[in-house]
Design a protein around this motif. Sequence first.
Motif, PDB file in Angstrom:
ATOM      1  N   ALA A  28      13.421   1.715   0.199  1.00 44.18           N
ATOM      2  CA  ALA A  28      14.053   2.169   1.438  1.00 44.18           C
ATOM      3  C   ALA A  28      13.660   3.609   1.756  1.00 44.18           C
ATOM      4  O   ALA A  28      13.371   3.946   2.918  1.00 44.18           O
ATOM      5  N   ILE A  29      13.652   4.460   0.737  1.00 53.63           N
ATOM      6  CA  ILE A  29      13.278   5.868   0.944  1.00 53.63           C
ATOM      7  C   ILE A  29      11.844   5.971   1.454  1.00 53.63           C
ATOM      8  O   ILE A  29      11.540   6.715   2.399  1.00 53.63           O
ATOM      9  N   VAL A  30      10.965   5.208   0.831  1.00 50.23           N
ATOM     10  CA  VAL A  30       9.548   5.253   1.211  1.00 50.23           C
ATOM     11  C   VAL A  30       9.349   4.748   2.639  1.00 50.23           C
ATOM     12  O   VAL A  30       8.605   5.346   3.434  1.00 50.23           O
ATOM     13  N   VAL A  31      10.009   3.645   2.989  1.00 47.95           N
ATOM     14  CA  VAL A  31       9.846   3.061   4.328  1.00 47.95           C
ATOM     15  C   VAL A  31      10.402   3.994   5.398  1.00 47.95           C
ATOM     16  O   VAL A  31       9.758   4.234   6.428  1.00 47.95           O
ATOM     17  N   VAL A  32      11.602   4.526   5.174  1.00 47.71           N
ATOM     18  CA  VAL A  32      12.218   5.425   6.151  1.00 47.71           C
ATOM     19  C   VAL A  32      11.377   6.687   6.312  1.00 47.71           C
ATOM     20  O   VAL A  32      11.155   7.174   7.433  1.00 47.71           O
ATOM     21  N   SER A  33      10.901   7.219   5.204  1.00 47.08           N
ATOM     22  CA  SER A  33      10.057   8.421   5.271  1.00 47.08           C
ATOM     23  C   SER A  33       8.781   8.159   6.059  1.00 47.08           C
ATOM     24  O   SER A  33       8.349   8.992   6.873  1.00 47.08           O
ATOM     25  N   GLN A  39       0.837  -1.208   0.000  1.00 43.21           N
ATOM     26  CA  GLN A  39       0.000   0.000   0.000  1.00 43.21           C
ATOM     27  C   GLN A  39       0.868   1.253   0.000  1.00 43.21           C
ATOM     28  O   GLN A  39       0.544   2.245  -0.667  1.00 43.21           O
ATOM     29  N   LEU A  40       1.969   1.198   0.749  1.00 41.97           N
ATOM     30  CA  LEU A  40       2.885   2.337   0.807  1.00 41.97           C
ATOM     31  C   LEU A  40       3.543   2.562  -0.550  1.00 41.97           C
ATOM     32  O   LEU A  40       3.707   3.707  -1.000  1.00 41.97           O
ATOM     33  N   MET A  41       3.928   1.471  -1.217  1.00 39.44           N
ATOM     34  CA  MET A  41       4.531   1.580  -2.543  1.00 39.44           C
ATOM     35  C   MET A  41       3.525   2.138  -3.549  1.00 39.44           C
ATOM     36  O   MET A  41       3.884   2.936  -4.422  1.00 39.44           O
ATOM     37  N   ARG A  42       2.290   1.707  -3.412  1.00 34.11           N
ATOM     38  CA  ARG A  42       1.253   2.212  -4.320  1.00 34.11           C
ATOM     39  C   ARG A  42       1.016   3.702  -4.103  1.00 34.11           C
ATOM     40  O   ARG A  42       0.776   4.453  -5.049  1.00 34.11           O
ATOM     41  N   LYS A  43       1.114   4.113  -2.845  1.00 34.96           N
ATOM     42  CA  LYS A  43       0.914   5.528  -2.522  1.00 34.96           C
ATOM     43  C   LYS A  43       1.995   6.399  -3.159  1.00 34.96           C
ATOM     44  O   LYS A  43       1.746   7.532  -3.580  1.00 34.96           O
ATOM     45  N   HIS A  44       3.219   5.843  -3.239  1.00 40.65           N
ATOM     46  CA  HIS A  44       4.351   6.573  -3.832  1.00 40.65           C
ATOM     47  C   HIS A  44       4.753   5.922  -5.162  1.00 40.65           C
ATOM     48  O   HIS A  44       5.934   5.697  -5.424  1.00 40.65           O
ATOM     49  N   LEU A  45       3.764   5.611  -5.966  1.00 40.78           N
ATOM     50  CA  LEU A  45       3.995   4.871  -7.210  1.00 40.78           C
ATOM     51  C   LEU A  45       4.930   5.608  -8.167  1.00 40.78           C
ATOM     52  O   LEU A  45       5.753   4.991  -8.845  1.00 40.78           O
TER      53      LEU A  45
END
Length: 221
Positions: free
Chosen positions: A184-189, A8-14
Amino acid sequence: MTLLELLQLMRKHLKLMIVLPIVCALATAVVCFVALPNTYTASTSMYVLAKQSSANSDNAANYSNLNASQMMANDVSTLLKSDRIEADTAKDLHLESLKGYSTKVTSETTSRVITLSVTGTDPDIAATIANDMASNVSKVAQQVMDVQSVNVIDQATAPTAPSGPNRPMYIAVALLAGLFVAIAIVVVSDMLNTKVRNADEIEDLLGLPVIGRMPALKGGK
């Protein structure tokens, strides 16, 4: 974080998940095609023949000669990598050294056949080096080993197609690396944003300014 939450997080920052891997792949492709020249590999194969014993009609003697030839094939393989063979070859070809050309020697433990591969940027020179090294190793092996001859089976010819670099592999690795960096950028953010939200919730609950997890008390220790 569960796998579903990550998706879901990856989809949010697709957009980031698509753009960053493509940028990495394109940058790697430019480097591969501009900075990495084509390399060519020329190969020659040799057969090591040991001196036969006078009792070669005996089966035991023949078996012994076969084993001796197989062991000598390993010795000749080592000799091919020696400084003497490289120096003699460079001298024959009027080169200062064989720098820029790499050699690979393959010798099976159950065979007397040796394969020599030479890789470099010039296909003609690579083939010439391979053939000259085969000639030199035959001369030296007869001088310093109990070898009757090192016979060339297939002479090296100048290859018409490059053997490297493996550009598609480099680009694929860059694409995957870009994807991992984006994740990694998305998860850390998301983790940082979660900390900030938690701090804001504590501040609203206590009615006090919060630094990290501890309330900041005015004028006190």
